[in-house]
Motif scaffolding. Structure first.
Motif, PDB file in Angstrom:
ATOM      1  N   SER A   1      -8.227   9.778   8.987  1.00 20.28           N
ATOM      2  CA  SER A   1      -9.745   9.684   8.365  1.00 20.28           C
ATOM      3  C   SER A   1      -9.841   8.834   7.206  1.00 20.28           C
ATOM      4  O   SER A   1     -10.831   8.042   6.844  1.00 20.28           O
ATOM      5  N   VAL A   2      -8.689   8.876   6.432  1.00 15.12           N
ATOM      6  CA  VAL A   2      -8.599   8.379   5.185  1.00 15.12           C
ATOM      7  C   VAL A   2      -8.480   6.695   5.466  1.00 15.12           C
ATOM      8  O   VAL A   2      -9.128   6.137   4.703  1.00 15.12           O
ATOM      9  N   ILE A   3      -7.752   6.378   6.582  1.00 20.04           N
ATOM     10  CA  ILE A   3      -7.698   4.886   6.742  1.00 20.04           C
ATOM     11  C   ILE A   3      -9.104   4.291   6.950  1.00 20.04           C
ATOM     12  O   ILE A   3      -9.346   3.274   6.470  1.00 20.04           O
ATOM     13  N   ALA A   4      -9.800   5.015   7.708  1.00 26.88           N
ATOM     14  CA  ALA A   4     -11.195   4.527   8.301  1.00 26.88           C
ATOM     15  C   ALA A   4     -11.944   4.417   6.762  1.00 26.88           C
ATOM     16  O   ALA A   4     -12.934   3.446   6.863  1.00 26.88           O
ATOM     17  N   SER A   5     -11.626   5.237   5.624  1.00 27.36           N
ATOM     18  CA  SER A   5     -12.209   5.119   4.530  1.00 27.36           C
ATOM     19  C   SER A   5     -11.832   3.941   3.700  1.00 27.36           C
ATOM     20  O   SER A   5     -12.364   3.183   3.023  1.00 27.36           O
ATOM     21  N   ALA A   6     -10.500   3.849   3.687  1.00 27.31           N
ATOM     22  CA  ALA A   6      -9.982   2.957   2.815  1.00 27.31           C
ATOM     23  C   ALA A   6      -9.969   1.580   3.243  1.00 27.31           C
ATOM     24  O   ALA A   6      -9.653   0.564   2.497  1.00 27.31           O
ATOM     25  N   ARG A   7      -9.941   1.468   4.667  1.00 28.58           N
ATOM     26  CA  ARG A   7      -9.865   0.118   5.277  1.00 28.58           C
ATOM     27  C   ARG A   7      -8.986  -0.917   4.866  1.00 28.58           C
ATOM     28  O   ARG A   7      -9.314  -1.910   4.518  1.00 28.58           O
TER      29      ARG A   7
ATOM     30  N   CYS B   1     -10.166  15.123  -0.422  1.00 30.32           N
ATOM     31  CA  CYS B   1      -8.895  14.969  -0.612  1.00 30.32           C
ATOM     32  C   CYS B   1      -8.681  14.407  -2.195  1.00 30.32           C
ATOM     33  O   CYS B   1      -9.699  13.960  -2.783  1.00 30.32           O
ATOM     34  N   VAL B   2      -7.533  14.631  -3.086  1.00 33.21           N
ATOM     35  CA  VAL B   2      -7.338  13.957  -4.147  1.00 33.21           C
ATOM     36  C   VAL B   2      -7.067  12.433  -3.980  1.00 33.21           C
ATOM     37  O   VAL B   2      -5.895  12.208  -3.209  1.00 33.21           O
ATOM     38  N   PRO B   3      -7.847  11.713  -4.457  1.00 38.28           N
ATOM     39  CA  PRO B   3      -7.523  10.151  -4.074  1.00 38.28           C
ATOM     40  C   PRO B   3      -6.476   9.589  -4.884  1.00 38.28           C
ATOM     41  O   PRO B   3      -5.729   9.987  -5.864  1.00 38.28           O
ATOM     42  N   ALA B   4      -5.824   8.457  -4.397  1.00 38.16           N
ATOM     43  CA  ALA B   4      -4.777   7.739  -5.108  1.00 38.16           C
ATOM     44  C   ALA B   4      -4.900   6.210  -4.394  1.00 38.16           C
ATOM     45  O   ALA B   4      -4.880   5.973  -3.240  1.00 38.16           O
ATOM     46  N   GLY B   5      -5.337   5.319  -5.403  1.00 39.26           N
ATOM     47  CA  GLY B   5      -5.457   3.973  -5.222  1.00 39.26           C
ATOM     48  C   GLY B   5      -6.714   4.076  -4.119  1.00 39.26           C
ATOM     49  O   GLY B   5      -7.786   4.479  -4.155  1.00 39.26           O
ATOM     50  N   PRO B   6      -6.757   3.024  -3.061  1.00 37.12           N
ATOM     51  CA  PRO B   6      -7.857   2.912  -1.854  1.00 37.12           C
ATOM     52  C   PRO B   6      -7.878   4.282  -1.174  1.00 37.12           C
ATOM     53  O   PRO B   6      -8.858   4.140  -0.503  1.00 37.12           O
ATOM     54  N   PHE B   7      -6.631   5.046  -1.068  1.00 39.86           N
ATOM     55  CA  PHE B   7      -7.089   6.281  -0.230  1.00 39.86           C
ATOM     56  C   PHE B   7      -7.791   7.440  -0.814  1.00 39.86           C
ATOM     57  O   PHE B   7      -7.375   7.899  -1.801  1.00 39.86           O
ATOM     58  N   ALA B   8      -8.542   7.690  -0.111  1.00 39.32           N
ATOM     59  CA  ALA B   8      -9.583   8.697  -0.476  1.00 39.32           C
ATOM     60  C   ALA B   8     -10.233   9.369   0.757  1.00 39.32           C
ATOM     61  O   ALA B   8     -10.548   8.367   1.747  1.00 39.32           O
TER      62      ALA B   8
ATOM     63  N   LEU C   1       0.751  -1.310   0.067  1.00 45.64           N
ATOM     64  CA  LEU C   1      -0.080  -0.134  -0.040  1.00 45.64           C
ATOM     65  C   LEU C   1       0.830   1.343  -0.049  1.00 45.64           C
ATOM     66  O   LEU C   1       0.268   2.260  -0.085  1.00 45.64           O
ATOM     67  N   ALA C   2       2.238   0.878   0.101  1.00 42.49           N
ATOM     68  CA  ALA C   2       2.946   2.249   0.369  1.00 42.49           C
ATOM     69  C   ALA C   2       3.097   3.234  -0.805  1.00 42.49           C
ATOM     70  O   ALA C   2       2.994   4.478  -0.837  1.00 42.49           O
ATOM     71  N   ASP C   3       3.061   2.645  -2.032  1.00 42.02           N
ATOM     72  CA  ASP C   3       2.886   3.481  -3.121  1.00 42.02           C
ATOM     73  C   ASP C   3       1.902   4.217  -3.435  1.00 42.02           C
ATOM     74  O   ASP C   3       1.935   5.391  -3.840  1.00 42.02           O
ATOM     75  N   ASP C   4       0.718   3.545  -3.147  1.00 45.81           N
ATOM     76  CA  ASP C   4      -0.317   4.420  -3.245  1.00 45.81           C
ATOM     77  C   ASP C   4      -0.515   5.512  -1.995  1.00 45.81           C
ATOM     78  O   ASP C   4      -1.137   6.664  -2.357  1.00 45.81           O
ATOM     79  N   PHE C   5      -0.140   5.426  -0.695  1.00 47.53           N
ATOM     80  CA  PHE C   5      -0.158   6.259   0.081  1.00 47.53           C
ATOM     81  C   PHE C   5       0.865   7.371  -0.195  1.00 47.53           C
ATOM     82  O   PHE C   5       0.539   8.723  -0.003  1.00 47.53           O
ATOM     83  N   ARG C   6       2.042   6.931  -0.859  1.00 48.32           N
ATOM     84  CA  ARG C   6       3.059   8.130  -0.939  1.00 48.32           C
ATOM     85  C   ARG C   6       2.443   8.921  -2.072  1.00 48.32           C
ATOM     86  O   ARG C   6       2.471  10.464  -1.983  1.00 48.32           O
ATOM     87  N   LEU C   7       1.749   8.274  -3.163  1.00 49.41           N
ATOM     88  CA  LEU C   7       1.043   8.948  -4.196  1.00 49.41           C
ATOM     89  C   LEU C   7      -0.226   9.924  -3.570  1.00 49.41           C
ATOM     90  O   LEU C   7      -0.161  11.293  -3.799  1.00 49.41           O
ATOM     91  N   PHE C   8      -0.793   9.393  -2.632  1.00 49.13           N
ATOM     92  CA  PHE C   8      -1.891  10.313  -2.105  1.00 49.13           C
ATOM     93  C   PHE C   8      -1.332  11.332  -1.250  1.00 49.13           C
ATOM     94  O   PHE C   8      -1.783  12.574  -1.389  1.00 49.13           O
ATOM     95  N   ALA C   9      -0.195  11.149  -0.302  1.00 51.37           N
ATOM     96  CA  ALA C   9       0.401  12.346   0.253  1.00 51.37           C
ATOM     97  C   ALA C   9       0.952  13.293  -0.852  1.00 51.37           C
ATOM     98  O   ALA C   9       0.750  14.488  -0.494  1.00 51.37           O
ATOM     99  N   GLU C  10       1.462  12.898  -1.642  1.00 49.70           N
ATOM    100  CA  GLU C  10       2.009  14.083  -2.748  1.00 49.70           C
ATOM    101  C   GLU C  10       0.793  14.858  -3.509  1.00 49.70           C
ATOM    102  O   GLU C  10       1.027  15.979  -3.679  1.00 49.70           O
ATOM    103  N   ARG C  11      -0.347  14.324  -3.665  1.00 50.86           N
ATOM    104  CA  ARG C  11      -1.318  14.871  -4.243  1.00 50.86           C
ATOM    105  C   ARG C  11      -2.130  15.612  -3.188  1.00 50.86           C
ATOM    106  O   ARG C  11      -2.894  16.443  -3.422  1.00 50.86           O
ATOM    107  N   ASN C  12      -1.922  15.688  -1.617  1.00 51.51           N
ATOM    108  CA  ASN C  12      -2.417  16.128  -0.613  1.00 51.51           C
ATOM    109  C   ASN C  12      -1.305  16.889   0.092  1.00 51.51           C
ATOM    110  O   ASN C  12      -1.219  16.772   1.308  1.00 51.51           O
TER     111      ASN C  12
END
Lengths: 274, 274
Positions: free
Chosen positions: B243-249, B162-169, B55-66
């Protein structure tokens, strides 16, 4: 150059493309009869305030104490109509397209040149103008409602006291631009880089807190629409000296007429902090 | 050093005077049982978010986008409990005084260390925290209501996507500090210099526009008083990932517990733009 300018001055794109010198000469020869808004894009324009020398020290101190409303970007020697630092061949008595003549705190006339009124004891102050930071806001992608509506920016007398100096005292005048909160935050970031042209806003969101009762009834300029998702954002305004002249009642003063600025050779970009 | 720290840890002045390393070791040995607020003044503290490598690549992208809510200031190699750039002898599994264990989007436990849960595939992200910009606000002479009241800063879930990335939204979480409009403008100028710790506010004055119905009922932290001459000012908050972890599960994640930050060896001053 001036004759070329005159030929094409009716074209806004041409007026915008002029250098500061071209714009200033067009003002001098009457080609620009009114507002200098949109003339010589990228060049700094200034508010003008001219006093007898015996008042100059007090006004200079007033300006230093109120840098957000009165950021001085140029000052003449007594009697001189030039400020070489601001422009080649600049003539303070002819290059502003509209002047106001003040006696005892009241406007007694408006003129397009004041050469015959210039005296050996007059000292001119040129004060940074919001046209510079508005250019930066537009470059930053932010909307300017008064430009969209084709009217003058609304300006308001406030309850914010200026720090007095000698006879100069009174309340700050502010200009107002409606923005969404996120845009307002971006506008603070952008205009904070331009302290010599009023800098960051002085107030936002709550006009009641600075003595403004009705946004729809500005004291100068024209009202503009404020959207349901917008807040009013207020910047210190170079009209403040005119409001203060009305209070200080000096026996003689000259200012620019609203919107009729002195166009300089300095670039807005020179005034940006790193 | 740690034992010296332990002896005097009950004295807030002593805790504030610690270096980052001293503060971190005090957290490791249990001397700091709760919030790291006020510990090791001047040193950067960080939010923690730990995920399985897939999940790290998606979270890194999520962080870069937000970047305003998730400004990453450090990342571990898979399986490593160190981030040498953030601190000498730093141990991600023991140095945060409170951890939350997440499974399938829900908190399933709170712990003071997670060494036994660390896996070879875990990647840790450290995210800048408002404690850094709060220090700059205080240095700038601005009040912090929640500090004056001795409570946690109020935080709210918003309607800002937030701008989503993978499951992170999900939606941005914001923290709120009440200020007068003039103070709010100064706060924008100050915090804009700290983009790596959330930077300038994202919103102000109008909570209704970002889906906040009742300032008195924050989703995290404690309510604070807003004066009649004040407006609420909202900054992106490092609780957003939770908050995003609660959504991305995600099936597994570790975060810090609110207020229990990772204390680093980096200075707030290093993170200020010129």
């Amino acid at each position: 150059m001036a004759s070329t300018a005159m030929m094409s001055a009716s074209d806004p794109t041409v007026r915008a493309s002029w250098t500061g010198l071209e714009g200033r000469l067009a003002c001098r020869d009457g080609t620009i009869p009114g507002s200098t808004a949109g003339v010589a894009d990228g060049y700094v324009q200034g508010n003008l305030a001219v006093f007898p020398e015996r008042l100059a020290d007090d006004f200079r101190l007033f300006a230093e104490r109120n840098p957000k409303s009165c950021p001085v970007i140029g000052e003449s020697r007594p009697g001189s109509r030039a400020i070489p630092d601001l422009g080649l061949d600049l003539d303070l008595a002819t290059d502003v397209p509209g002047y106001r003549i003040w006696r005892n705190g009241a406007v007694v006339g408006e003129r397009t040149e004041v050469a015959d009124l210039w005296r050996d004891d007059l000292v001119a102050f040129v004060i940074g103008c919001s046209f510079s930071f508005e250019a930066a806001l537009v470059e930053g992608g932010l909307p300017l409602r008064h430009v969209e509506m084709g009217v003058r920016v609304p300006m308001y007398r406030t309850s914010i006291p200026c720090v007095p100096a000698g006879p100069f005292a009174g309340q700050m005048v502010v200009s107002m631009r409606p923005l969404t909160p996120a845009q307002a935050i971006r506008a603070v970031e952008i205009t904070a880089r331009y302290p010599r042209v009023h800098g960051a806003p002085v107030h936002l969101a709550r006009p009641d807190l600075i003595g403004i009762r009705d946004l729809g009834a500005p004291d100068y300029g024209d009202p503009v629409r404020v959207g349901a998702d917008e807040i009013p954002v207020f910047w210190a305004c170079g009209v403040t000296p005119q409001s203060v002249i009305a209070s200080a009642r000096p026996d003689f003063a000259i200012t620019h007429a609203p919107g009729c600025m002195l166009i300089t050779d300095r670039l807005n970009a020179e005034f940006a902090m790193a």
